[in-house]
Design an enzyme around this catalytic site. Structure first.
Site, PDB file in Angstrom:
ATOM      1  N   ARG A  73       0.852  -1.189   0.000  1.00  0.00           N
ATOM      2  CA  ARG A  73       0.000   0.000   0.000  1.00  0.00           C
ATOM      3  C   ARG A  73       0.885   1.234   0.000  1.00  0.00           C
ATOM      4  O   ARG A  73       1.954   1.246   0.614  1.00  0.00           O
ATOM      5  CB  ARG A  73      -0.880   0.029   1.259  1.00  0.00           C
ATOM      6  CG  ARG A  73      -1.947  -1.026   1.292  1.00  0.00           C
ATOM      7  CD  ARG A  73      -2.881  -0.799   2.472  1.00  0.00           C
ATOM      8  NE  ARG A  73      -2.243  -0.984   3.749  1.00  0.00           N
ATOM      9  CZ  ARG A  73      -1.829  -0.003   4.538  1.00  0.00           C
ATOM     10  NH1 ARG A  73      -1.992   1.261   4.185  1.00  0.00           N
ATOM     11  NH2 ARG A  73      -1.255  -0.252   5.687  1.00  0.00           N
ATOM     12  N   TYR A 109      -1.286  -3.541  -6.897  1.00  0.00           N
ATOM     13  CA  TYR A 109      -1.004  -4.357  -5.714  1.00  0.00           C
ATOM     14  C   TYR A 109      -2.047  -4.211  -4.605  1.00  0.00           C
ATOM     15  O   TYR A 109      -2.423  -3.086  -4.239  1.00  0.00           O
ATOM     16  CB  TYR A 109       0.373  -3.983  -5.127  1.00  0.00           C
ATOM     17  CG  TYR A 109       0.922  -5.081  -4.242  1.00  0.00           C
ATOM     18  CD1 TYR A 109       1.694  -6.109  -4.791  1.00  0.00           C
ATOM     19  CD2 TYR A 109       0.629  -5.137  -2.887  1.00  0.00           C
ATOM     20  CE1 TYR A 109       2.176  -7.144  -4.003  1.00  0.00           C
ATOM     21  CE2 TYR A 109       1.100  -6.175  -2.092  1.00  0.00           C
ATOM     22  CZ  TYR A 109       1.884  -7.169  -2.652  1.00  0.00           C
ATOM     23  OH  TYR A 109       2.344  -8.201  -1.875  1.00  0.00           O
ATOM     24  N   LYS A 127      -9.478  -2.197   1.736  1.00  0.00           N
ATOM     25  CA  LYS A 127      -9.170  -1.022   2.559  1.00  0.00           C
ATOM     26  C   LYS A 127      -9.954   0.211   2.089  1.00  0.00           C
ATOM     27  O   LYS A 127     -10.384   1.025   2.910  1.00  0.00           O
ATOM     28  CB  LYS A 127      -7.662  -0.740   2.520  1.00  0.00           C
ATOM     29  CG  LYS A 127      -6.806  -1.898   3.003  1.00  0.00           C
ATOM     30  CD  LYS A 127      -7.096  -2.271   4.429  1.00  0.00           C
ATOM     31  CE  LYS A 127      -6.120  -3.336   4.923  1.00  0.00           C
ATOM     32  NZ  LYS A 127      -6.361  -3.689   6.321  1.00  0.00           N
ATOM     33  N   HIS A 145     -11.007  -1.743  11.687  1.00  0.00           N
ATOM     34  CA  HIS A 145      -9.887  -2.566  11.236  1.00  0.00           C
ATOM     35  C   HIS A 145      -9.673  -3.664  12.283  1.00  0.00           C
ATOM     36  O   HIS A 145      -8.704  -3.621  13.049  1.00  0.00           O
ATOM     37  CB  HIS A 145      -8.650  -1.650  11.104  1.00  0.00           C
ATOM     38  CG  HIS A 145      -7.478  -2.300  10.454  1.00  0.00           C
ATOM     39  ND1 HIS A 145      -6.187  -1.854  10.639  1.00  0.00           N
ATOM     40  CD2 HIS A 145      -7.376  -3.352   9.608  1.00  0.00           C
ATOM     41  CE1 HIS A 145      -5.357  -2.590   9.936  1.00  0.00           C
ATOM     42  NE2 HIS A 145      -6.051  -3.509   9.311  1.00  0.00           N
ATOM     43  N   SER A 154      -0.893  -3.192  11.104  1.00  0.00           N
ATOM     44  CA  SER A 154      -0.349  -4.226  10.221  1.00  0.00           C
ATOM     45  C   SER A 154       0.824  -4.930  10.905  1.00  0.00           C
ATOM     46  O   SER A 154       1.576  -4.302  11.654  1.00  0.00           O
ATOM     47  CB  SER A 154       0.161  -3.592   8.930  1.00  0.00           C
ATOM     48  OG  SER A 154      -0.832  -2.787   8.380  1.00  0.00           O
ATOM     49  N   CYS A 211       1.130  -7.288  13.211  1.00  0.00           N
ATOM     50  CA  CYS A 211       1.164  -7.574  14.652  1.00  0.00           C
ATOM     51  C   CYS A 211       0.592  -8.967  14.941  1.00  0.00           C
ATOM     52  O   CYS A 211       0.198  -9.255  16.064  1.00  0.00           O
ATOM     53  CB  CYS A 211       0.372  -6.527  15.433  1.00  0.00           C
ATOM     54  SG  CYS A 211       1.279  -5.005  15.685  1.00  0.00           S
ATOM     55  N   ASP A 266      -9.513  -9.278   9.374  1.00  0.00           N
ATOM     56  CA  ASP A 266      -9.011  -7.918   9.121  1.00  0.00           C
ATOM     57  C   ASP A 266     -10.027  -6.798   9.356  1.00  0.00           C
ATOM     58  O   ASP A 266      -9.646  -5.737   9.825  1.00  0.00           O
ATOM     59  CB  ASP A 266      -8.506  -7.842   7.671  1.00  0.00           C
ATOM     60  CG  ASP A 266      -7.599  -6.639   7.428  1.00  0.00           C
ATOM     61  OD1 ASP A 266      -6.801  -6.308   8.317  1.00  0.00           O
ATOM     62  OD2 ASP A 266      -7.698  -6.027   6.341  1.00  0.00           O
ATOM     63  N   ARG A 277       2.247 -12.029  -0.305  1.00  0.00           N
ATOM     64  CA  ARG A 277       0.884 -12.283   0.187  1.00  0.00           C
ATOM     65  C   ARG A 277       0.290 -13.560  -0.377  1.00  0.00           C
ATOM     66  O   ARG A 277       0.670 -14.012  -1.463  1.00  0.00           O
ATOM     67  CB  ARG A 277      -0.031 -11.124  -0.248  1.00  0.00           C
ATOM     68  CG  ARG A 277       0.335  -9.787   0.378  1.00  0.00           C
ATOM     69  CD  ARG A 277      -0.291  -9.628   1.724  1.00  0.00           C
ATOM     70  NE  ARG A 277       0.274  -8.519   2.476  1.00  0.00           N
ATOM     71  CZ  ARG A 277      -0.217  -8.120   3.649  1.00  0.00           C
ATOM     72  NH1 ARG A 277      -1.254  -8.727   4.176  1.00  0.00           N
ATOM     73  NH2 ARG A 277       0.348  -7.124   4.305  1.00  0.00           N
TER      74      ARG A 277
HETATM   75  O1  O2Y Z   1       0.211  -4.065   1.189  1.00  0.00           O
HETATM   76  C1  O2Y Z   1      -0.976  -4.315   0.974  1.00  0.00           C
HETATM   77  O2  O2Y Z   1      -1.568  -3.919  -0.013  1.00  0.00           O
HETATM   78  C2  O2Y Z   1      -1.711  -5.138   1.899  1.00  0.00           C
HETATM   79  S1  O2Y Z   1      -1.884  -4.417   3.455  1.00  0.00           S
HETATM   80  C3  O2Y Z   1      -2.974  -5.426   4.329  1.00  0.00           C
HETATM   81  C4  O2Y Z   1      -3.428  -6.601   3.773  1.00  0.00           C
HETATM   82  C5  O2Y Z   1      -4.295  -7.399   4.472  1.00  0.00           C
HETATM   83  C6  O2Y Z   1      -4.715  -6.995   5.696  1.00  0.00           C
HETATM   84  N1  O2Y Z   1      -4.275  -5.848   6.237  1.00  0.00           N
HETATM   85  C7  O2Y Z   1      -3.410  -5.070   5.604  1.00  0.00           C
HETATM   86  C8  O2Y Z   1      -2.991  -3.819   6.312  1.00  0.00           C
HETATM   87  O3  O2Y Z   1      -2.103  -3.116   5.898  1.00  0.00           O
HETATM   88  O4  O2Y Z   1      -3.593  -3.545   7.364  1.00  0.00           O
HETATM   89 MN    MN Z   2      -5.237  -4.819   7.839  1.00  0.00          MN
END
Ligand code: O2Y
Ligand code: MN
Length: 595
Positions: free
Chosen positions: A70, A211, A220, A240, A262, A264, A287, A379
């Site tokens: 992200r 991605y 998200k 979340h 994220s 944890c 999530d 992932r």
């Molecule tokens: O990097 C990404 O696009 C995924 S981030 C993510 C994926 C699944 C659950 N939680 C998260 C997060 O960053 O909280």
């Molecule tokens: Mn998450």
């Protein structure tokens, strides 16, 4: 083009997007296995998907090295005033942002197919669910959306019958000129990536990344950023949070929703197998939780997702056997390493490291290689239904009643293993001040301490001061039915840098104490930071842990806590007059208790 779509708003939107993005063709998705297989077959032929001999129905993808996570710096909450987006969000005014993005979208799908993906977040037809439609030029996104959301012609039927939807526009931002050969993972450079949200009109525009959270817009973008703004307006909660059901030996059920930033171990907790005798844990979601007050005045939660987009490195039969069993078949792996016999591998998966791999960048790899074989944010995308401990009620359209909220973060020191808030306002204060050390799941420095209220900093679609107020309002409405609130830290270390608590399955011991607290079965010690387990109340049967370590895990260093006060004050100051007075009162009360 797309003449079979009867929903007027959708039809108009498809035409507008097609005019702007100029795709070669338009395809309306139906969510069938045939569609998924066809899409995969095309990606195999094009060289972007590698079928995995060792895992039926599973494929490996490698992203562009610039497109691996992200992008928080390129994520915008575009409200009519900066104030509405608040201090934790990037903001550009909607007119300007739309102008910029329209410039990028113009002709951006040339040479590609534009996919129209109707999906439901939450069980189709549930009163808590929402419909979205993602338009994307990425077949990888289509296949991932099949797993992560409910893509179905039944959703299209609801749309045809006039149901509203949240439009989610996505382009990888890589048009193809006539005759131009495609690359394995087309995307745009970082400076033209935009992940934009317009919460005042429930609209998402994403450009330039293929991605995860940047591209699978149901997750998200919709289920957290847009949904959190809708939830405030409509009086519910989009959080979340993982959701799990714990059942005690007498068969009593407890439902827990927990928020962690994220990396944890949220997915590990969601699928935990308790070490304590006779207790059972089932997963409802890993999530995101959408929660509404039910007719009996309690708070009911659903998991709006249909799959897990879990981080692979560190996942093993030791850390999360249920996740390992979930990913045996029908999985999309991204940025994992490829073994010579056609399987995936990542750091931490097995004790034995394979002698040769193809790494996530497609290069030969041996244990002597300098870089990791899998990307740290590699992932798996896997159907939730494949999880061996998925709860039978995970798709219950009415949700499950939440008894306990847990907040937490990754802290080497200061924060004890577990404590309970005195009351709702104190719990909201704990959520609002939660802090964690950053990891590679988000681009940016690794290891910094970041205050991450409710683990929602990257995901709150409006001013976080108002979000805190919304939590307080929900508590007022819930009254005696409000879930009890706890705070945990699984990650406290010794001065030598060793983790003090075994974590994973043994976290069930901490959850058991919470259940006993809400049943009034155990007293607790009142301390300046909250209620801590009285000595002997944490069930440590069968665990080899010394009384000294337990003492250190529970130790409250009042000086270290007092040292947090200026940092919390500075954190709160960011919200100016949007910070609810009730949280300032909580801070002052903590300061006085520590004196
Ligand atoms: O990097 C990404 O696009 C995924 S981030 C993510 C994926 C699944 C659950 N939680 C998260 C997060 O960053 O909280
Ligand atoms: Mn998450």
């Amino acid at each position: 083009m797309a003449m079979s779509v009867k929903n007027e708003k959708l039809n108009k939107w498809i035409r507008e997007v097609a005019d702007m993005c100029q795709p070669e063709s338009v395809y309306v998705c139906n969510g069938t296995k045939e569609e998924y297989d066809l899409m995969m077959a095309k990606m195999i032929a094009g060289g972007s998907a590698t079928p995995l001999k060792k895992r039926p129905g599973s494929y490996l993808f490698r992203s562009d090295p610039s497109d691996v996570a992200r992008v928080e710096d390129r994520t915008y909450i575009s409200t009519s005033s900066r104030e509405e987006a608040g201090p934790t969000n990037n903001w550009v005014n909607p007119t300007e942002l739309k102008e910029t993005m329209k410039g990028l979208y113009k002709g951006c799908m040339k040479g590609r197919t534009m996919y129209v993906i109707p999906f439901s977040m939450g069980p189709i037809g549930s009163p808590i669910s929402k419909i979205g439609v993602e338009i994307s030029d990425s077949p990888y996104v289509v296949c991932n959306m099949h797993i992560m959301t409910r893509v179905s012609s039944r959703v299209m039927e609801l749309l045809d019958a006039g149901e509203d939807f949240i439009p989610c526009l996505h382009s990888i931002g890589a048009p193809l000129a006539p005759g131009q050969e495609d690359v394995q993972w087309p995307c745009a450079p970082i400076e033209s990536k935009y992940i934009s949200h317009f919460p005042e009109e429930n609209l998402i525009w994403s450009y330039g990344s293929g991605y995860g959270g940047n591209a699978l817009l149901g997750k998200k973008c919709l289920a957290l950023r847009i949904a959190s703004a809708m939830a405030r307006r409509e009086g519910w909660m989009a959080e979340h949070m993982l959701i799990l059901r714990l059942t005690n030996p007498e068969g009593k059920q407890y439902h827990i929703a927990a928020a962690f930033p994220s990396a944890c171990g949220k997915t590990n907790l969601a699928m935990m197998r308790p070490t304590i005798q006779g207790w059972k844990c089932e997963c409802i979601g890993d999530d995101i939780a959408w929660m509404k007050i039910g007719p009996d005045g309690r708070l009911y939660a659903i998991n709006p997702e249909n799959g897990f987009f879990g981080v692979a490195p560190g996942t093993s039969y030791d850390t999360n056997p249920m996740a390992m069993d979930t990913v045996r078949e029908n999985v999309i792996f991204t940025n994992c390493a490829l073994t010579d016999d056609g399987d995936v591998w990542w750091e931490g998966m097995t004790d034995e490291v394979p002698p040769h791999l193809i790494d996530w960048k497609g290069r030969d790899w041996t244990p002597h290689s300098r870089e990791d074989a899998a990307h740290a944010n590699a992932r798996f995308t896997a159907p939730a239904s494949q999880c061996p401990v998925i709860c039978k009620d995970w798709e219950n359209p009415n949700g499950v009643p939440i008894d306990i909220f847990i907040f937490g973060g990754r802290r080497n020191s200061v924060v004890p293993l577990v404590f309970e808030a005195y009351d709702w306002d104190h719990g909201v204060f704990l959520g609002a001040t939660a802090a964690s050390e950053t990891t590679s799941a988000n681009i940016g420095a690794v290891g910094n301490l970041r205050r991450d209220p409710f683990a929602m900093t990257p995901f709150c679609g409006y001013n976080m001061g108002d979000y805190f107020r919304h939590w307080l309002d929900m508590g007022d409405r819930l009254g005696k039915n409000a879930p009890r609130i706890f705070y945990v830290n699984w990650f406290r270390k010794s001065p030598e840098g060793m983790f003090l608590w075994p974590g994973f399955s043994d976290n069930s011991r901490v959850l058991k104490w919470m259940c006993e607290r809400i049943d009034g079965r155990v007293e607790a010690q009142k301390t300046p930071i909250g209620f801590l387990p009285a000595e002997g109340d944490l069930d440590l049967a069968g665990l080899d842990i010394s009384p000294e370590i337990m003492k250190e895990l529970m130790r409250i260093d009042t000086d270290a806590w007092a040292a947090e006060i200026p940092d919390i004050r500075a954190h709160f100051a960011k919200f100016g007059n949007r910070l609810p007075e009730r949280l300032a009162v909580q801070l002052e009360a903590l300061r006085r208790r520590l004196e």
